[in-house]
Enzyme design. Structure first.
Site, PDB file in Angstrom:
ATOM      1  N   HIS A  56      21.518  41.635   4.362  1.00 35.79           N
ATOM      2  CA  HIS A  56      22.938  41.337   4.626  1.00 35.79           C
ATOM      3  C   HIS A  56      23.237  39.891   4.256  1.00 35.79           C
ATOM      4  CE1 HIS A  56      21.092  39.881   8.318  1.00 35.79           C
ATOM      5  NE2 HIS A  56      22.220  39.321   8.689  1.00 35.79           N
ATOM      6  N   HIS A  58      24.342  37.026   5.657  1.00 31.81           N
ATOM      7  CA  HIS A  58      24.327  35.782   6.443  1.00 31.81           C
ATOM      8  C   HIS A  58      23.439  34.705   5.784  1.00 31.81           C
ATOM      9  CE1 HIS A  58      25.765  37.997  10.298  1.00 31.81           C
ATOM     10  NE2 HIS A  58      26.772  37.582   9.542  1.00 31.81           N
ATOM     11  N   ASP A  60      21.257  32.565   6.687  1.00 33.02           N
ATOM     12  CA  ASP A  60      19.817  32.459   6.975  1.00 33.02           C
ATOM     13  C   ASP A  60      19.020  33.610   6.355  1.00 33.02           C
ATOM     14  OD1 ASP A  60      21.107  34.106   8.909  1.00 33.02           O
ATOM     15  OD2 ASP A  60      19.392  33.932  10.259  1.00 33.02           O
ATOM     16  N   HIS A  61      19.696  34.444   5.569  1.00 36.98           N
ATOM     17  CA  HIS A  61      19.004  35.539   4.860  1.00 36.98           C
ATOM     18  C   HIS A  61      19.123  35.405   3.339  1.00 36.98           C
ATOM     19  CE1 HIS A  61      18.415  38.080   8.546  1.00 36.98           C
ATOM     20  NE2 HIS A  61      19.299  37.193   8.956  1.00 36.98           N
ATOM     21  N   HIS A 113      25.881  44.980  12.687  1.00 36.86           N
ATOM     22  CA  HIS A 113      25.785  43.515  12.688  1.00 36.86           C
ATOM     23  C   HIS A 113      26.717  42.952  11.611  1.00 36.86           C
ATOM     24  CE1 HIS A 113      23.845  39.601  13.055  1.00 36.86           C
ATOM     25  NE2 HIS A 113      23.574  39.603  11.774  1.00 36.86           N
ATOM     26  N   ASP A 135      18.826  42.114  10.668  1.00 37.16           N
ATOM     27  CA  ASP A 135      19.370  41.858  12.007  1.00 37.16           C
ATOM     28  C   ASP A 135      20.030  43.111  12.584  1.00 37.16           C
ATOM     29  OD1 ASP A 135      18.559  39.281  11.524  1.00 37.16           O
ATOM     30  OD2 ASP A 135      20.575  38.420  11.386  1.00 37.16           O
ATOM     31  N   HIS A 173      13.901  38.164  12.988  1.00 36.67           N
ATOM     32  CA  HIS A 173      13.856  37.053  13.957  1.00 36.67           C
ATOM     33  C   HIS A 173      12.794  37.272  15.029  1.00 36.67           C
ATOM     34  CE1 HIS A 173      17.522  34.813  12.824  1.00 36.67           C
ATOM     35  NE2 HIS A 173      18.009  35.992  12.471  1.00 36.67           N
TER      36      HIS A 173
HETATM   37 ZN    ZN Z   1      22.663  38.161  10.499  1.00 33.98          ZN
END
Ligand code: ZN
Length: 264
Positions: A56, A58, A60-61, A113, A135, A173
């Site tokens: 996805h 975001h 941090d990905h 998410h 996530d 995570h």
């Molecule tokens: Zn995320």
């Protein structure tokens, strides 16, 4: 023949790396930053990064994609409805891929998410399959509903919950310990959960990852896969009563559980 490596990044992310040793090729999932992957590749100079799988959009990905793509020329796979830098192959779920030598990969749509969130179920037909689920499903919990509805997330998690028992859950995570604190409040009499909390404390004390988990373990201990449990229903009722909310119907137990976790 295949080796799974968790590369820690930021404060509590993992970038998963799957290596096929005989052909010296590897894939990575959700490189939020390029550094840990570059460091690993420089320690393994013969291994080529061939695929980058994204769950996805975001930051941090996806933060490391462009640099890794430029460095290695790896193919980038990602959800079709989200903005993914340098994406070569757009996916919406239902596709079958062959990411590394001898592997099959099923793409699953798991919105909740984010709306375009996908997961990758990868198998070599011999070892336990790997589920890279970003996530969506977490070890002991699930992602926050930033874009989707509780119904969408519930449907996504029900789909993942039906995967084979030995499926290795490789989420993005290290949230297990805090997720299990909530799980214990929600289902205090679950013996499998009590046992898991002890094991997770042992791993964290030794600074080891609590991942991958398995689908069987998640089904036994993750409250978000267990919102039908009588004890969880009762605890939701108690939580609602403490907030002077009307009692829940069966239909929205999952939504209430997610709301309770947000406030926990
Ligand atoms: Zn995320």
């Amino acid at each position: 023949m295949y080796q799974l490596i968790a590369l820690p990044s930021f404060t509590d992310n993992y970038i998963w790396l799957l290596e096929h040793t005989p052909t010296a090729t590897c894939l990575v999932v959700d490189p939020g930053t390029a550094e840990p992957v570059k460091a690993w590749l420089s320690q393994h100079p013969k291994v080529q990064l061939t695929n980058i799988l994204i769950t996805h959009h975001h930051p941090d990905h996806i933060g490391g994609i462009s640099e890794l793509k430029q460095l290695t020329g790896a193919q980038v796979y990602g959800p079709s409805s989200e903005k993914i830098p340098a994406r070569d192959i757009a996916l919406h779920g239902g596709e079958q891929l062959t990411p590394l030598h001898g592997l099959t990969c099923q793409v699953l749509a798991v919105p909740g998410h984010t709306l375009g969130h996908i997961a990758y179920l990868i198998s070599d037909g011999a070892q336990a399959p790997w589920l890279f689920c970003g996530d969506s499903l977490f070890s002991g919990g699930c992602g926050r509903l930033f874009e989707g509805t509780p119904e969408q997330m519930h449907h996504s998690l029900t789909q993942l919950s039906a995967l084979p028992d030995n499926t290795l859950v490789c989420c993005a995570h290290e949230y297990t310990a805090s997720n299990l604190r909530f799980a214990a409040a929600v289902e205090p009499d679950n013996p499998a959960l009590a046992q898991r909390i002890v094991e997770v404390q042992r791993l964290r004390a030794a600074n080891l990852p609590t991942l991958p988990s398995t689908i069987a373990l998640e089904r036994a201990t993750n409250p978000f896969l267990r919102s039908d449990s009588a004890q969880i229903r009762k605890k939701i009722d108690e939580w609602q009563a403490s907030k002077n909310q009307p009692k829940s119907s069966n239909h929205n137990a999952f939504a209430l559980l997610r709301q309770w976790k947000n406030e926990f």
